[in-house]
Design a protein around this motif. Structure first.
Motif, PDB file in Angstrom:
ATOM      1  N   ALA C 163       0.835  -1.198   0.000  1.00 23.44           N
ATOM      2  CA  ALA C 163       0.000   0.000   0.000  1.00 23.44           C
ATOM      3  C   ALA C 163       0.867   1.244   0.000  1.00 23.44           C
ATOM      4  CB  ALA C 163      -0.940   0.003   1.198  1.00 23.44           C
ATOM      5  N   PHE C 188      -8.960   7.751  -2.382  1.00 26.04           N
ATOM      6  CA  PHE C 188      -8.882   6.492  -1.651  1.00 26.04           C
ATOM      7  C   PHE C 188      -9.001   5.285  -2.569  1.00 26.04           C
ATOM      8  CE2 PHE C 188      -9.181   3.989   2.144  1.00 26.04           C
ATOM      9  CZ  PHE C 188      -9.998   2.926   1.808  1.00 26.04           C
ATOM     10  N   THR C 189     -10.013   5.300  -3.435  1.00 22.68           N
ATOM     11  CA  THR C 189     -10.266   4.112  -4.247  1.00 22.68           C
ATOM     12  C   THR C 189      -9.084   3.729  -5.136  1.00 22.68           C
ATOM     13  OG1 THR C 189     -12.597   4.702  -4.263  1.00 22.68           O
ATOM     14  CG2 THR C 189     -11.911   2.977  -5.763  1.00 22.68           C
ATOM     15  N   MET C 191      -6.148   4.091  -4.615  1.00 20.51           N
ATOM     16  CA  MET C 191      -5.050   3.578  -3.807  1.00 20.51           C
ATOM     17  C   MET C 191      -5.337   2.191  -3.272  1.00 20.51           C
ATOM     18  SD  MET C 191      -3.484   6.644  -1.646  1.00 20.51           S
ATOM     19  CE  MET C 191      -3.033   8.184  -2.416  1.00 20.51           C
ATOM     20  N   ILE C 192      -6.604   1.909  -2.996  1.00 24.29           N
ATOM     21  CA  ILE C 192      -6.881   0.616  -2.405  1.00 24.29           C
ATOM     22  C   ILE C 192      -7.147  -0.439  -3.460  1.00 24.29           C
ATOM     23  CG2 ILE C 192      -9.398   0.722  -2.121  1.00 24.29           C
ATOM     24  CD1 ILE C 192      -8.666  -0.351   0.806  1.00 24.29           C
ATOM     25  N   MET C 193      -7.530  -0.021  -4.652  1.00 27.05           N
ATOM     26  CA  MET C 193      -7.892  -0.973  -5.700  1.00 27.05           C
ATOM     27  C   MET C 193      -6.781  -1.968  -6.030  1.00 27.05           C
ATOM     28  SD  MET C 193     -10.734  -1.455  -6.813  1.00 27.05           S
ATOM     29  CE  MET C 193     -11.229  -2.811  -7.833  1.00 27.05           C
ATOM     30  N   VAL C 195      -4.370  -3.051  -4.206  1.00 28.70           N
ATOM     31  CA  VAL C 195      -4.208  -3.969  -3.078  1.00 28.70           C
ATOM     32  C   VAL C 195      -5.306  -5.019  -3.098  1.00 28.70           C
ATOM     33  CG1 VAL C 195      -4.183  -4.133  -0.570  1.00 28.70           C
ATOM     34  CG2 VAL C 195      -3.123  -2.208  -1.679  1.00 28.70           C
ATOM     35  N   ILE C 196      -6.540  -4.561  -3.356  1.00 35.16           N
ATOM     36  CA  ILE C 196      -7.669  -5.487  -3.360  1.00 35.16           C
ATOM     37  C   ILE C 196      -7.512  -6.507  -4.484  1.00 35.16           C
ATOM     38  CG2 ILE C 196     -10.143  -5.671  -3.757  1.00 35.16           C
ATOM     39  CD1 ILE C 196     -10.498  -3.074  -2.326  1.00 35.16           C
ATOM     40  N   LEU C 197      -7.202  -6.022  -5.689  1.00 35.30           N
ATOM     41  CA  LEU C 197      -7.083  -6.933  -6.826  1.00 35.30           C
ATOM     42  C   LEU C 197      -5.989  -7.966  -6.597  1.00 35.30           C
ATOM     43  CD1 LEU C 197      -7.562  -4.596  -9.885  1.00 35.30           C
ATOM     44  CD2 LEU C 197      -9.049  -6.431  -9.116  1.00 35.30           C
TER      45      LEU C 197
END
Lengths: 276, 205, 251
Positions: C163, C188-189, C191-193, C195-197
């Motif tokens: 992250a 935010f999105t 940046m987190i996308m 990591v999520i994928l």
């Protein structure tokens, strides 16, 4: 021993079959190298041999897959870990995350199948010695190199004592040093295990594999010894496989197929012999 | 009753368990990013929500609850009881998704409705915890608001509960709306294959 | 690894994790069931003495203070000052007055929290998560739950690192990390996308490698680690139990 008969696989929601009518047999103690271009069905084949297809992956399996007299497709995945073991491509994804030391990581699978502690400690020790990781046994699995992690994965699997090993491109994520480490392990393991190795490292197969299986578009193009297959320039070209340099050179010198050698030392004689 | 239990247990496939762990990670990273960006909201339940959608309400609920447990045993014991809040959020989002109120094609009204619902449920669970266990304090900025509201009540425990509820609801409305909107964005961006929760379950175990 | 464990050669460190867990749960339950300020202070002193035995007292007290001080202030304000139903004025200052009965109530909540935090920190600082989880597995915790907690403590530092890398990369691309609130929330999105994928992607393969190692079977699990239970562990449990019960009777 691996016996594949008329194996065909179709993934759910796929239009075509990923594997079409594959049949071959690997004798106990032999090593088969499976080669082919991307998406030719190599991973699918691996997953059939250790039971992921059809019991984990949603796909239809036709034909039969028998390893050491165990009918794989009718077995639960968790029960055949002592029959077939599999090593995957990415070393990091094979670390369970549960163990804080290398030796605990090797013990993980043994804990799951309920091996008693004394036997467990013995098997862990033997497995670590085999892959030369005994010196690192107290290290955290996340703090070792990629090659070491892949060797750890190998140790974790062989500790469960499967007679057959399937390795799906185990070196593609490793640097040259790591790759050499893994192939060294394979040389050692060959002595008493049946091995099916999917790899792109064509040169490394020479002198290691007993047989080579060429997959193309889900079909079995050829199944023969390395000296017959790897010297067959046209076959390799058709299957989209990288031609070994030693073969390329001889092909360009128009050496006939049956005289092509895979041994670099013999190269000079073959070329000079032919040009006389 | 046992049919209901069977349905819950069937959510917990091998793949679901790993998604559960991923959910904890996403909760954690989400909170970390929100802190780094100095946002006024927590954004620490996005993981719970994603797992509730991809693996089911009960897996999502457990993922959220375990987030607080892991935090509790590593550095933040006080947050442990709020595992119940995450549990409620997972169930709310999971069942909203199952009943097709929340999905890739939700309208703005539906999204806001779900946000409101989740915020209320979240506050309904966490306010009593704050009041009866911790005397109304959370150590965060919300306490100032709580104090102000409390001063206007009759001073009983009921009054404190109202104050805490009011203050936390405000925070939750912001946080959960943002989280649901982010969840919506994520659902639209995720390729279809991830949504086939049955796809990677071990049928014979 | 995600942990606050600090190794020291102390009596407390040598205790079986289950003992410390028992202490924590016992003190928490008793503190939250009690409304007697004297008893709560007694338990706080007990916890403090245990902290002194850990050889990590400075570290633990610092950490506790950091958490407890703001809570103490807020509790005094809530119950001692703001609470409209408190009446016995202790003293007046400026525009507010501190009321005794409210103050006592606030202190009760405070000591509940203080006990909770102090004894939980003893557990956290003197016990390595893998020791704690392995001990719980030994007494019957389902392995999937134990695995979930342990794996999380190992994977989260990796995810946070990813992250951080992504956040730096996004910043370099001009994504707003300062500026007004709305812009930051929108940031935010993206940046987190990633990591999520990447974590959901690897989830599938991880499941496969765990299946291969028979993690999801129903055979009874054996343990590689040795589970050590000494006499001192039994005594520690009994002593704590006695302290709590006797204190409760006499106070």
């Amino acid at each position: 021993m691996i016996e594949i008969k008329n194996l065909s696989v179709k993934y759910k929601n796929a239009e075509n079959y990923s594997l079409k009518n594959i049949s071959f047999k690997v004798n106990t103690g032999e090593m088969v190298a499976v080669i082919g271009r991307l998406n030719s069905g190599k991973t699918t084949l691996c997953q059939c041999i250790n039971g992921l297809i059809p019991n984990f992956v949603e796909a239809k399996l036709e034909g039969s897959v028998i390893v050491d007299n165990v009918n794989i497709k009718d077995s639960k995945i968790s029960e055949i870990s002592s029959t077939v073991g599999m090593i995957l491509e990415n070393p990091l994804l094979q670390i369970s995350g549960y163990a804080v030391t290398v030796e605990e990581e090797v013990a993980f699978g043994l804990e799951n199948i309920g091996i008693k502690k004394d036997e467990m400690k013995r098997r862990v020790k033997d497995a670590l010695n085999l892959v030369d990781l005994d010196g690192l046994k107290y290290k955290n699995p996340f703090e070792i190199s990629g090659g070491q992690q892949q060797r750890l994965a190998i140790a974790s699997i062989i500790a469960m004592n499967p007679k057959t090993l399937v390795l799906d491109d185990p070196t593609s994520q490793l640097d040259p040093l790591g790759t050499d480490e893994v192939f060294n392990e394979l040389k050692k393991l060959k002595k008493n295990k049946t091995i099916l190795l999917v790899t792109q490292k064509i040169e490394k197969i020479i002198g290691l594999a007993d047989k080579v299986l060429v997959l193309n578009n889900g079909e079995m193009l050829a199944y023969d010894t390395p000296s017959k297959i790897l010297t067959d320039y046209d076959l390799l070209k058709k299957a989209g496989i990288k031609i070994p340099l030693v073969v390329k050179i001889q092909h360009e010198k128009r050496i006939p197929k049956n005289k092509i050698t895979l041994v670099v030392k013999e190269l000079k004689e073959v070329i000079t012999g032919e040009s006389h | 009753m046992s049919n209901f239990w069977k349905k819950i247990v069937s959510e917990f496939t091998s793949y679901a368990w790993i998604l559960l762990v991923v959910g904890i990670g996403i909760n954690w990273v989400g909170g970390f990013i929100a802190q780094s960006l100095k946002l006024p909201i927590w954004l620490d339940s996005v993981g719970t929500m994603i797992v509730a959608v991809l693996a089911g309400p009960w897996v999502g609920a457990l993922s959220g609850a375990l987030t607080n447990i892991v935090k509790a045993v590593t550095f933040d014991p006080v947050g442990a009881p709020y595992a119940l809040t995450q549990l409620a959020i997972g169930l709310a989002v999971g069942y909203a998704y199952k009943n097709k109120i929340l999905g890739k094609k939700s309208s703005v009204v539906q999204l806001l409705g779900v946000s409101f619902l989740v915020a209320i449920i979240s506050t309904l669970v966490s306010a009593p915890i704050t009041v009866y266990l911790y005397g109304g304090v959370t150590g965060g900025g919300i306490d100032v608001l709580t104090a102000m509201i409390f001063g206007t009540t009759d001073g009983s425990m009921g009054g404190l509960l109202t104050a805490v509820f009011g203050a936390e609801l405000l925070g939750d409305l912001l946080d959960k709306t943002a989280s649901i909107l982010i969840l919506f964005g994520i659902m639209k961006l995720l390729p279809d294959k991830y949504f086939k929760t049955g796809a990677a379950s071990s049928k014979k175990r | 690894m995600l942990t606050n464990f600090v190794y020291k050669d102390s009596v407390i460190h040598k205790l079986n994790p289950l003992v410390k867990l028992f202490w924590t749960l016992l003190i928490i339950i008793v503190s939250f069931a009690s409304f007697d300020l004297k008893y709560l202070i007694f338990l706080a002193i007990t916890s403090f003495l245990i902290i002194l035995l850990t050889k990590l007292s400075v570290r633990i007290m610092k950490a506790s203070f950091f958490v407890l001080f703001p809570l103490l202030i807020m509790l005094i304000i809530f119950h001692g000052i703001v609470n409209p139903s408190a009446t016995q004025v202790l003293f007046k200052a400026w525009f507010f007055s501190v009321k005794l009965d409210g103050l006592l109530l606030g202190l009760k909540y405070f000591f509940r929290l203080a006990n909770f935090i102090m004894i939980a920190y003893v557990l956290i600082f003197t016990t390595h998560p893998s020791d704690l989880i392995n001990s719980l597995l030994k007494i019957g915790l389902p392995k999937q739950l134990g695995y979930a907690v342990l794996a999380t403590t190992q994977f989260i530092p990796l995810m946070i690192n990813d992250a951080k890398t992504i956040m730096d990369a996004q910043q370099a691309r001009g994504l707003e990390t300062k500026g007004n609130v709305v812009k930051r929330v929108l940031g935010f999105t993206p940046m987190i996308m990633p990591v999520i994928l990447s974590s959901i992607d690897s989830a599938y393969e991880r499941t496969i490698s765990l299946e291969i190692r028979s993690f999801f079977n129903s055979t009874k699990r054996t343990s590689f680690r040795d589970f050590v239970w000494k006499k001192s562990d039994t005594y520690s449990i009994i002593i704590m139990f006695l302290i709590v019960v006797l204190g409760g009777i006499f106070l």
